[in-house]
Design a protein around this motif. Structure first.
Motif, short mmCIF file in Angstrom:
data_model
loop_
_atom_site.label_atom_id
_atom_site.label_comp_id
_atom_site.label_asym_id
_atom_site.label_seq_id
_atom_site.Cartn_x
_atom_site.Cartn_y
_atom_site.Cartn_z
N ALA A 264 68.80 -47.52 -48.24
CA ALA A 264 69.62 -46.52 -47.55
C ALA A 264 69.09 -45.11 -47.80
CB ALA A 264 71.08 -46.63 -48.02
N LEU A 265 68.69 -44.83 -49.03
CA LEU A 265 68.12 -43.52 -49.34
C LEU A 265 66.80 -43.30 -48.60
CD1 LEU A 265 68.78 -43.35 -53.19
CD2 LEU A 265 69.72 -41.80 -51.47
N ALA A 266 65.96 -44.33 -48.56
CA ALA A 266 64.68 -44.21 -47.86
C ALA A 266 64.89 -43.95 -46.37
CB ALA A 266 63.85 -45.47 -48.07
N SER A 267 65.89 -44.62 -45.80
CA SER A 267 66.20 -44.43 -44.38
C SER A 267 66.71 -43.02 -44.11
CB SER A 267 67.24 -45.46 -43.94
OG SER A 267 67.56 -45.29 -42.57
N LEU A 268 67.63 -42.55 -44.95
CA LEU A 268 68.20 -41.21 -44.77
C LEU A 268 67.13 -40.13 -44.91
CD1 LEU A 268 71.57 -41.33 -46.75
CD2 LEU A 268 71.30 -40.76 -44.33
N ASP B 150 62.43 -62.20 -51.67
CA ASP B 150 63.74 -62.76 -51.33
C ASP B 150 64.84 -61.71 -51.51
OD1 ASP B 150 62.62 -65.20 -50.77
OD2 ASP B 150 63.16 -66.13 -52.69
N THR B 151 64.73 -60.92 -52.57
CA THR B 151 65.74 -59.90 -52.85
C THR B 151 65.72 -58.80 -51.80
OG1 THR B 151 65.51 -60.34 -55.22
CG2 THR B 151 66.59 -58.30 -54.60
N LEU B 152 64.53 -58.48 -51.27
CA LEU B 152 64.39 -57.38 -50.32
C LEU B 152 64.77 -57.75 -48.90
CD1 LEU B 152 60.90 -55.97 -51.41
CD2 LEU B 152 63.15 -55.14 -52.10
N ALA B 153 64.79 -59.03 -48.59
CA ALA B 153 64.90 -59.48 -47.20
C ALA B 153 66.11 -58.91 -46.46
CB ALA B 153 64.92 -61.00 -47.16
N GLY B 154 67.29 -59.02 -47.05
CA GLY B 154 68.50 -58.57 -46.37
C GLY B 154 68.51 -57.08 -46.10
N ALA B 155 68.16 -56.28 -47.10
CA ALA B 155 68.17 -54.83 -46.94
C ALA B 155 67.09 -54.38 -45.96
CB ALA B 155 67.97 -54.15 -48.30
N ALA B 156 65.94 -55.05 -45.98
CA ALA B 156 64.86 -54.71 -45.06
C ALA B 156 65.28 -54.97 -43.61
CB ALA B 156 63.61 -55.51 -45.41
N LYS C 117 68.33 -54.86 -42.52
CA LYS C 117 69.37 -53.88 -42.19
C LYS C 117 68.77 -52.50 -41.90
CE LYS C 117 72.97 -54.26 -44.71
NZ LYS C 117 73.94 -54.16 -45.85
N HIS C 118 67.60 -52.21 -42.49
CA HIS C 118 66.96 -50.89 -42.31
C HIS C 118 65.53 -51.09 -41.80
CE1 HIS C 118 70.22 -48.77 -44.40
NE2 HIS C 118 70.22 -49.77 -45.26
N PRO C 119 65.38 -51.50 -40.53
CA PRO C 119 64.04 -51.77 -39.99
C PRO C 119 63.16 -50.52 -39.89
CG PRO C 119 65.68 -51.81 -38.25
CD PRO C 119 66.43 -51.73 -39.54
N ASP C 120 63.77 -49.34 -40.00
CA ASP C 120 63.00 -48.10 -39.92
C ASP C 120 62.26 -47.76 -41.21
OD1 ASP C 120 65.68 -47.78 -40.99
OD2 ASP C 120 65.32 -45.63 -41.05
N VAL C 121 62.57 -48.47 -42.29
CA VAL C 121 61.97 -48.16 -43.58
C VAL C 121 60.66 -48.92 -43.77
CG1 VAL C 121 62.25 -48.28 -46.09
CG2 VAL C 121 64.19 -47.63 -44.64
N ALA C 122 59.58 -48.18 -43.97
CA ALA C 122 58.29 -48.80 -44.30
C ALA C 122 58.29 -49.09 -45.80
CB ALA C 122 57.15 -47.86 -43.94
N PHE C 123 58.11 -50.36 -46.17
CA PHE C 123 58.18 -50.70 -47.59
C PHE C 123 57.04 -51.62 -48.00
CE2 PHE C 123 60.19 -54.40 -45.76
CZ PHE C 123 59.89 -55.44 -46.63
#
Length: 306
Positions: A183-187, A226-232, A234-240
């Motif tokens: 969420a912070l990365a997206s904002l 696996d831990t990152l999948a859901g948040a990623a 939800k925030h497709p705009d975040v390059a991670f």
């Protein structure tokens, strides 16, 4: 008595220190990004002030306390007026909190969205010392806490940083930490690096001589993805990016040619041994990072686990 601030506020602790000014700027920017009210608070330890005044000059305690209250209110009024000019449309209010600093901030965290404080500070109206206040508040707060550390190089702008770093252990309880980091990365429009340090927990038992094997790294990366999948999702705009490190998360947070813009770590709800271990790890990150550090409470461990 701790004042009532709007629920969901970004609470910003402020005193007369330079790092406190940096914390104020960071907190106001975050409140504006999230469109949340900002509550700027000045901590006034009444008991400590009265005791010090009595020792210095018998009977002078009440006058000293009155003067400090008046000065604190005047300082906050000036800060709030400036903040409103800098962030038109942002709801900003000031509060003098007549509580011991740590206790006051912990109490405010019960209804706050975020608590922001500087890494240290001095003065008669609250002292934000990294070794005491920041450590205590990050351990006990009900909401995420941001400790604004001085930058490694004051000449660097936000665009010069390496983005946001989040430390992930792969446990289900760490999901709130991952979600907060995304969420912070997206904002903030910054890239996110998620790191799983396979040595951190084992080193506490086996010592610095322990060396992870290939399977440890593979298992760590699988758990991380696996831990990152859901948040990623939800925030497709975040390059991670996801990476597994064989060191300690504090080393990853502090040792970079390009400093991080922000470091996000978790604080787990566990028994005495785990509290000591996680507290030590979090404190090490706070001491090594040369950027703001966000400490996010992890989900509570279900009964019968941990």
């Amino acid at each position: 008595m701790t004042p009532t601030v709007p629920a969901g506020s970004v609470v910003i602790a402020h005193d007369a220190s330079g790092n406190s000014a940096e914390a104020l700027a960071w907190g106001l920017e975050q409140a504006a990004l999230e469109r949340r009210p900002a509550a700027v608070v000045r901590l006034l330890n009444v008991t400590e002030v009265q005791s010090a005044a009595w020792i210095a000059s018998s009977g002078a305690g009440l006058q000293v306390l009155h003067d400090l209250r008046r000065q604190a209110v005047a300082d906050l009024d000036a800060l709030v007026a400036l903040a409103r000019r800098q962030h038109p449309g942002l709801q900003v209010d000031g509060h003098v909190v007549e509580r011991e600093t740590r206790q006051g901030l912990v109490e405010l965290s019960a209804s706050a969205h975020l608590v922001v404080l500087g890494s240290h500070g001095w003065g008669p109206v609250g002292s934000l010392l990294l070794g005491s206040v920041a450590a205590a508040v990050t351990r006990r707060a009900d909401c995420p806490v941001v400790v604004v550390r001085p930058p490694a190089d004051a000449r660097l702008s936000t665009e010069d940083g390496a983005g946001i770093l989040v430390g992930v252990d792969g446990a289900p309880e760490s999901l709130p930490v991952v979600e907060h980091a995304f969420a912070l990365a997206s904002l903030r429009g910054r890239p996110l690096t998620a790191v799983h340090c396979v040595r951190d927990l084992v080193a506490a038992y086996a010592g610095s001589s322990w060396v992870p094997g290939v399977q440890d790294a593979e298992d760590g990366r699988s758990a991380l993805l696996d831990t990152l999948a859901g948040a990623a999702e939800k925030h497709p705009d975040v390059a991670f990016t996801a990476q597994v490190e064989h060191g300690l998360v504090a080393q990853v947070a502090g040792n970079r040619a390009r400093p991080w813009d922000l470091v996000v770590v978790g604080r787990r709800h566990h028994g005495a041994w785990h509290r000591l271990l996680v507290s030590t790890t979090t404190t090490a990150v706070l001491e090594h990072a040369r950027c703001p550090v966000v400490v996010v409470p992890e989900a509570r461990v279900p009964a019968g686990r941990g």
